[in-house]
Design an enzyme around this catalytic site. Structure first.
Site, short mmCIF file in Angstrom:
data_model
loop_
_atom_site.label_atom_id
_atom_site.label_comp_id
_atom_site.label_asym_id
_atom_site.label_seq_id
_atom_site.Cartn_x
_atom_site.Cartn_y
_atom_site.Cartn_z
N CYS A 72 0.82 -1.21 0.00
CA CYS A 72 0.00 0.00 0.00
C CYS A 72 0.86 1.27 0.00
O CYS A 72 0.34 2.36 -0.21
CB CYS A 72 -0.94 -0.01 1.20
N SER B 43 -11.14 2.98 4.06
CA SER B 43 -11.02 3.67 2.78
C SER B 43 -11.54 2.75 1.69
O SER B 43 -11.47 1.52 1.81
CB SER B 43 -9.57 4.04 2.51
N LYS C 55 -9.33 8.01 2.98
CA LYS C 55 -10.71 7.72 3.38
C LYS C 55 -11.73 8.27 2.40
O LYS C 55 -12.65 7.55 1.99
CB LYS C 55 -10.95 8.29 4.78
N HIS D 230 -8.71 5.19 -2.14
CA HIS D 230 -7.42 4.53 -1.91
C HIS D 230 -7.12 3.52 -3.02
O HIS D 230 -7.23 2.31 -2.83
CB HIS D 230 -7.47 3.85 -0.53
#
Lengths: 383, 383
Positions: B83, B207, B328, B332
């Protein structure tokens, strides 16, 4: 840019490592390199890998290997350029040291391909080509290389059997490499009998799907002087790309990415093809070995087969190629192969290549190619 | 090391882009950044992406995007740190310019997650955690974050509803961001009613899975002076890791990777938490936003919720957070988010953030976190 040196090498045997997880292969090679360099812990780790997500369900591979190797908390990232991921990891590590951000880093290549059924691996490997416009139509990576080989045979009026020179050479050189997958010699008769995979590519034209890991420790000039009296300098480093799809190229056999990366690396190193004592080729298929020799400027276009047939690519030849077996006989754990090449070049330059030692070698080229030669990484190393 | 500047930004809206392929999203953002920087073609492209192989069957992503964007033949590679891949791509691009190897490069983040059935995406995302020792047992990435949130609630005796402060704040800030996925405000009542995903994480703590791409042009000081009178300097850049598995840590809530990357970036920039005017947080889950504020040194451990509840993280607060909506509410797209953060920070520092403009801001922090905070990339930017 700061000068960058190689002071440590490590590798696992290339094989079908069904009993060993990805992280263990990677950590073993990284720790072997760190031990060879006589350092405690590198400051950063650049992991070349293509398919860990698809074959092992594991992304975040930089963190996984840094953790498992005991390199607690260091910078770590995965670098991916398909089959050239290993070369690109060395390139990224080179930039990190050249920048001054780090003094000692590890470039690792690791791949685990044999845990999946072969259909799964074949489908995943097709992601090195154009997924939307090539692979989606069902063409495999081998089939795409076969198109290049067929065109080469027609364009230059060569015999398919002449490609055997690269295969016989690679298997010959693997004999003295304890980490090679195929250490038995093959003959022209073996090649002629070899079953077709995607005509005209036969099994013996193809490097094997395999598992393995290789690593090198790169460092600054100051650290190199302190750590080793046998450090190898990276004289040139370059990565270039081409169109992803074979169909978008003006001239299919020109391999612009290979050509450009070789030219840039030569220019940086201040040498030319005539100065290279041996070359670790990306002989994933024998057609790629031939095209690489031409695009790198070692021979004119269409002259690679006569060059190989005349004995130039053997250990005692004018330009020894794939001196420890190459991708063909050492094996091709995809994202690791580019780092194996650098490890093997360092062995040669140190005089540690056993029965396949190139006498008096001083300057080496390693070249890692990805996709349908859509990306290439060239390094020139000097003793 | 050479100084490195940002002179161009580009982005696509974050959304479910079912009609647009991965390469198109990436090329659009890269070309928007190149246009914003008023350059023709960058010398290299670093593509942050986590899951192109699993979600689109496409590896070799650097080559694909370079080709499709019209950056013919340049150096290009994919960078992966789960991520945090977007942050790591900016870091790799930074090293390339700092080294002197290139003067003008693009860092791109791109991800396409919504073409797969959600079960497939959920399984692939679990590859950010430990595939062999966590994901293999069936735990999802959300469930692992839920373990951290539960521990936080018990350790610090806070109320679950207090996490709503981060969610309400992010949605508020997204209102003026035309590229944000969720531009509607949410209330404490919405949060309290939000269905559970993995207790105590509810939908509004999470998110959204999304598609998108963002890009920045990085260059040397010389080129920055020539190209722009609004260039932003990268004052600090650092990437650090932790153990891949949550169970291997001495202190689960300490987030050593975030802590170390923030400290290294502060040190390089010669500033401290008190000098940061606003921060783009990795609020993939509200628990991660809280832990990031603490590990980065903005508040003491256990103090993030009171800090947020007291109004400090709004645009007019002491430390505005997630000023364009954050992960959020902006959304994402995993490997792209770290580059969106840098794009948004540059918008703020240029005074182009519209209704969510932070007044008089000069120094920003962006922080991209991967896995269970097993890897973190922190950048400090100065106007």
């Amino acid at each position: 840019m700061r000068e960058v040196y190689i002071v440590g090498i490590g590798q696992t045997p290339v094989d079908e490592h069904w009993d060993r997880p990805l992280r263990e292969l990677g950590a073993d090679a990284a720790n072997a390199a760190v031990k060879d360099a006589k350092i405690d812990c590198p400051q950063a780790l650049f992991v070349g890998n293509m398919l860990s997500g698809c074959t092992c369900g594991q992304e975040n591979l930089g963190t996984v290997i840094a953790d498992f190797a005991g390199f607690n908390g260091i910078e770590a990232m995965k670098i991916e350029t398909a089959c050239a991921s290993g070369g690109a990891a060395v390139r990224a590590a080179y930039l990190a040291v050249a920048s001054g951000a780090h003094d000692v880093v590890v470039a690792l290549g690791v791949e685990k391909l044999t845990d999946l059924p072969i259909e799964g691996t074949t489908a995943a490997l097709a992601g090195a080509a154009d997924a939307d416009y090539e692979a989606a139509h069902g063409v495999t990576f081998t089939a795409l290389n076969a198109l290049m080989m067929r065109l080469y045979i027609e364009r230059y009026r060569v015999r398919k059997d002449d490609f055997a020179a690269f295969v016989i050479n690679a298997h010959n050189h693997a004999k003295s490499n304890p980490n090679a997958m195929f250490r038995r010699p093959v003959t022209l008769e073996d090649y002629a009998r070899s079953p077709m995979v995607a005509e005209p590519i036969c099994i013996l034209d193809s490097s094997p799907v395999a598992d393995g890991a290789a690593a090198v420790v790169l460092c600054s000039a100051d650290r190199a002087r302190a750590l080793s009296d046998q450090s190898i300098r990276i004289l040139g480093s370059a990565l270039a790309t081409d169109t992803i799809g074979l169909g978008s190229r003006r001239e299919t056999l020109r391999c612009e990415a290979i050509r450009r990366s070789a030219q840039l690396a030569f220019k940086q190193a201040g040498v030319g093809p005539q100065d290279i004592d041996f070359v670790e080729l990306h002989d994933a298929f024998s057609i790629v070995a031939a095209l690489s020799l031409e695009a790198s400027g070692f021979v004119k276009d269409g002259q690679a087969l006569p060059f190989a047939l005349e004995g130039n690519i053997g250990i005692a030849g004018a330009l020894p190629c794939s001196t420890r077996g190459g991708l063909k006989a050492r094996g091709h754990p995809v994202g690791a192969s580019g780092v194996y090449q650098v490890v093997e070049a360092v062995q040669q330059l140190r005089g540690q290549a056993g029965d396949s030692q190139v006498k008096g070698c001083r300057v080496a080229m390693t070249q890692s190619v990805g996709g349908l030669a859509s990306v290439a990484v060239t390094h020139i190393l000097g003793a």
